[in-house]
Design an enzyme around this catalytic site. Structure first.
Site, PDB file in Angstrom:
ATOM      1  N   ASP A 189      10.141   1.399   7.475  1.00  4.50           N
ATOM      2  CA  ASP A 189       9.298   1.094   6.323  1.00  4.50           C
ATOM      3  C   ASP A 189       9.043  -0.410   6.210  1.00  4.50           C
ATOM      4  O   ASP A 189       9.706  -1.220   6.851  1.00  4.50           O
ATOM      5  CB  ASP A 189       9.967   1.581   5.036  1.00  4.50           C
ATOM      6  CG  ASP A 189       9.733   3.066   4.785  1.00  4.50           C
ATOM      7  OD1 ASP A 189       8.849   3.642   5.434  1.00  4.50           O
ATOM      8  OD2 ASP A 189      10.434   3.643   3.935  1.00  4.50           O
ATOM      9  N   LYS A 228       4.591   1.427   4.007  1.00  3.78           N
ATOM     10  CA  LYS A 228       3.787   1.870   2.861  1.00  3.78           C
ATOM     11  C   LYS A 228       3.542   0.648   1.980  1.00  3.78           C
ATOM     12  O   LYS A 228       4.278   0.391   1.044  1.00  3.78           O
ATOM     13  CB  LYS A 228       4.526   2.950   2.068  1.00  3.78           C
ATOM     14  CG  LYS A 228       4.696   4.272   2.784  1.00  3.78           C
ATOM     15  CD  LYS A 228       5.337   5.269   1.829  1.00  3.78           C
ATOM     16  CE  LYS A 228       5.445   6.636   2.459  1.00  3.78           C
ATOM     17  NZ  LYS A 228       6.373   6.644   3.598  1.00  3.78           N
ATOM     18  N   MET A 251       9.551  -0.686  -8.589  1.00  2.20           N
ATOM     19  CA  MET A 251       8.123  -0.444  -8.341  1.00  2.20           C
ATOM     20  C   MET A 251       7.311  -0.480  -9.639  1.00  2.20           C
ATOM     21  O   MET A 251       6.359   0.278  -9.806  1.00  2.20           O
ATOM     22  CB  MET A 251       7.929   0.903  -7.636  1.00  2.20           C
ATOM     23  CG  MET A 251       8.635   1.004  -6.302  1.00  2.20           C
ATOM     24  SD  MET A 251       8.463   2.632  -5.518  1.00  2.20           S
ATOM     25  CE  MET A 251       9.540   3.612  -6.584  1.00  2.20           C
TER      26      MET A 251
END
Length: 413
Positions: free
Chosen positions: A205, A227, A342
């Site tokens: 990732d 991502k 996030m």
């Protein structure tokens, strides 16, 4: 007439290094250059998502086109990370004309410099050249790292990496879901690092420490499954397919994820996909940023007489979205620590939701960007003002938001 390579440690801080190519090889090599403080110019028509993240964070400059000889003007070193021999030869010629050392991924014999197999252990950096044989260099490098670990802590019982080149698997493959930790490459677990050293395929990732990728064995297939928020990404279904396909072909696959695989890392989805295909899966926990980021900023998520609880939530969905699964009204009523992952994009609506449901505006708050790395930044504020403070400071993801009295618990002065 053959000659031995001359070993040298380059001090590249502030010096221009040109990397030509934007694929898997560049993805592995660029983090070490950035760690050395180099002024990196990346020349490539397209980039992997992981490299694009470095561009967006302004850690390097990207020229989105094919190489031109004048790209080397002012450079001290060039890395050729492409597999087109003719184009690589052109870059080598331009480098030779300017007396610039040139590393070539496509042809070691045509290069004027080699990248050694490297391991880092605290302040110690060990670089090994294998006389032109990268597998020999990696084997010796891994043995040295195992020795460093054993000498540094004789109580370590976890075996070090195998010191001989890995032979191709002859039986069923398997998948390891490995947490890479919050950003500092030394915060991966010992077992996680060992599995990386043994992997045939690594699916990584964006938040994975780049220096870990720089230490992979020669010949490892690196799949960039980055991502980038609100940018290009592989679908989760594609990632699942890659894990199953590679393991079904007999490979040892490490799915390397930032933080912990099960803390908003979709590790559960990947385990279910592998289980449905009959692929064995082992989960290796990692240090989650929900705890590590506050700690790196001097904030304990719990503290006696201050907070007896902490709650970790995802902020990637706005509070007023019908897709939100978070009870913001209930969180506002809690007295403990609230950690939001996030949540930078939705921070204004998140703080407003907490204020609306009764959390005091003066509640201490902090935001930690790129925790445990050289790019770490911390903004201290209050619940009522933290969204504006983040905007004024120009903070960017990845960042962790901490709300609660613990933010001020250990601050002195």
């Amino acid at each position: 007439m053959s000659a031995n390579a001359y070993p040298l440690g380059l001090r590249l801080a502030g010096l221009r290094v040109v990397v030509v190519g934007g694929g898997a090889v560049a993805t592995r090599r660029v983090p070490a250059l950035l760690d050395a403080g180099a002024d990196v110019l990346l020349v490539a028509p397209e980039l992997t998502p992981a490299l694009r993240a470095h561009v967006d964070a302004e850690r390097l400059r990207w020229v989105p086109r094919r190489f031109l000889p004048e790209d080397l003007d002012g450079a001290w070193l060039v890395h050729v990370a492409i597999d087109d021999p003719a184009a690589a030869a052109e870059i080598s010629a331009a480098a030779a004309e300017r007396r610039i050392f040139c590393v070539r991924a496509d042809d070691r014999n045509a290069a004027t410099a080699w990248t050694p197999a490297v391991t880092r252990y605290g302040p110690v950096t060990v670089a090994v050249l294998g006389g032109g044989d990268p597998r020999r260099a990696v084997s010796v490098r891994d043995a040295i790292r195992a020795l460093l670990q054993t000498r540094a802590n004789p109580l370590l019982t976890e075996p070090g990496p195998q010191a001989s080149p890995r032979t191709p698997p002859d039986g069923p493959g398997q998948v390891f879901l490995v947490g890479a930790g919050p950003g500092d490459p030394e915060l991966i677990t010992l077992k996680g690092w060992r599995l990386l050293s043994e992997a045939d395929v690594v699916v990584a990732d964006r938040l994975v420490p780049g220096l870990l990728l720089d230490e992979l064995r020669t010949g490892v297939e690196l799949v960039d499954a980055s991502k980038i928020p609100y940018g290009p990404s592989r679908t989760q279904e594609e990632i699942n397919r890659i894990l199953v396909d590679r393991a079904s072909a007999g490979a040892t696959v490490v799915r390397l994820k930032g933080g912990d695989p099960y803390v908003f890392g979709r590790g559960g989805e990947e385990l279910l996909a592998c289980a449905a295909a009959g692929v064995p899966v082992t989960v290796v926990p990692g240090v989650t940023s929900s705890i590590a980021a506050p700690a790196a900023a001097g904030i304990p998520v719990t503290h006696r007489s201050v907070a007896h609880e902490f709650t970790v939530v995802s902020g990637h969905v706005a509070p007023d979205s019908p897709h939100s699964l978070v009870r913001w009204d209930a969180l506002a009523a809690l007295r403990g620590t609230l950690v939001i992952l996030m949540g930078l994009k939705n921070l204004p609506s998140i703080t407003q939701a907490l204020l609306t449901h009764g959390r005091p505006a003066g509640t201490p708050a902090a935001v930690v960007q790129e925790a445990t790395t050289g790019g770490q930044r911390v903004v201290h504020s209050t619940l009522g003002e933290v969204a504006d403070a983040v905007t004024a400071a120009g903070l960017r993801p990845p960042a962790v938001v901490v709300i609660g009295d613990v933010v001020e618990a250990l601050r002195v002065g």
